[in-house]
Design a protein around this motif. Structure first.
Motif, PDB file in Angstrom:
ATOM      1  N   ARG A 121      41.251  39.313  44.015  1.00  0.00           N
ATOM      2  CA  ARG A 121      40.672  40.263  42.920  1.00  0.00           C
ATOM      3  C   ARG A 121      41.444  41.535  42.733  1.00  0.00           C
ATOM      4  O   ARG A 121      42.021  42.062  43.792  1.00  0.00           O
ATOM      5  N   GLN A 122      41.399  42.032  41.720  1.00  0.00           N
ATOM      6  CA  GLN A 122      42.113  43.431  41.362  1.00  0.00           C
ATOM      7  C   GLN A 122      41.285  44.182  40.725  1.00  0.00           C
ATOM      8  O   GLN A 122      40.913  44.099  39.668  1.00  0.00           O
ATOM      9  N   PHE A 123      41.133  45.728  41.540  1.00  0.00           N
ATOM     10  CA  PHE A 123      40.158  46.586  40.902  1.00  0.00           C
ATOM     11  C   PHE A 123      41.026  47.505  40.001  1.00  0.00           C
ATOM     12  O   PHE A 123      42.044  47.816  40.253  1.00  0.00           O
ATOM     13  N   VAL A 124      40.593  47.753  38.940  1.00  0.00           N
ATOM     14  CA  VAL A 124      40.860  48.690  37.822  1.00  0.00           C
ATOM     15  C   VAL A 124      40.584  50.057  37.986  1.00  0.00           C
ATOM     16  O   VAL A 124      39.321  50.333  37.890  1.00  0.00           O
ATOM     17  N   TYR A 125      41.380  51.061  38.235  1.00  0.00           N
ATOM     18  CA  TYR A 125      40.845  52.373  38.209  1.00  0.00           C
ATOM     19  C   TYR A 125      41.643  53.148  37.347  1.00  0.00           C
ATOM     20  O   TYR A 125      42.995  53.229  37.187  1.00  0.00           O
TER      21      TYR A 125
END
Length: 183
Positions: A121-125
């Motif tokens: 998973r890659q969290f986008v900020y």
């Protein structure tokens, strides 16, 4: 969306492991009864950060060994630590790679990176209210170059193929949708 599983795991074995990833090979059975093998790369969560300063955005240029090219992309990465706090990770990666510290971090969403073969998973900020401190790159990040570009130039680079990184493209798409709904 259906939650029905059309593939069942019969057996799983780890075939390789290093500090960054694990590779497993699963013996599977499909819902039609046909058995097969599925290889999966397991990686810990990571983050991609969109650092915006007015009409400008910060990008990283670095050599990507797998494709043997220098690439432009948003700052991104992981700590190879399970169950890390996503915002803490995003703040840490931003500072590590760029030297930037953000007053505000807004979580825009989460994306799966290439889920046809990897579980990550890659969290986008979105990072705003930026100020510079000192960078703290990993040994693998010895060649990072920070680039400040106009947002219009970023979008042109996405369109003309200068930027081909799917995480950067997906993050920018999430940002544009989020921004559209803020009005």
């Amino acid at each position: 969306m259906s939650t029905e599983k059309s593939i069942r795991t019969l057996e799983s074995r780890e075939v390789y492991r290093n500090h960054w990833m694990r590779l497993r090979e699963d013996r599977i059975e499909r819902s039609n009864g046909v058995e097969g093998i599925y290889s999966v790369v397991d990686k810990d969560d990571c983050a991609v950060i969109i650092p915006i300063d007015g009409d400008d955005v910060y990008l990283i240029e670095q050599f990507r060994y797998t494709i043997q090219e220098r690439c432009m992309e948003f700052p991104q990465g992981g700590w190879e630590t399970p169950d890390v706090d996503a915002e803490e990770l995003a703040r840490g990666e931003l500072r590590e790679e760029t030297g930037l510290v953000a007053e505000t971090m807004i979580r825009l969403g989460m994306i799966w990176i290439a889920y046809g073969f990897t579980k990550q998973r890659q969290f986008v900020y979105l990072a705003t209210g930026l100020r510079f401190e000192q960078t703290d790159p990993d040994p693998e990040e010895h060649d990072l170059e920070l680039k400040k570009v106009k947002i219009a130039d970023l979008e042109q680079m996405l369109l003309d193929g200068t930027i081909e990184d799917c995480s950067t493209m997906a993050a920018w798409g999430l940002y544009r949708l989020w921004k559209e709904r803020q009005a």
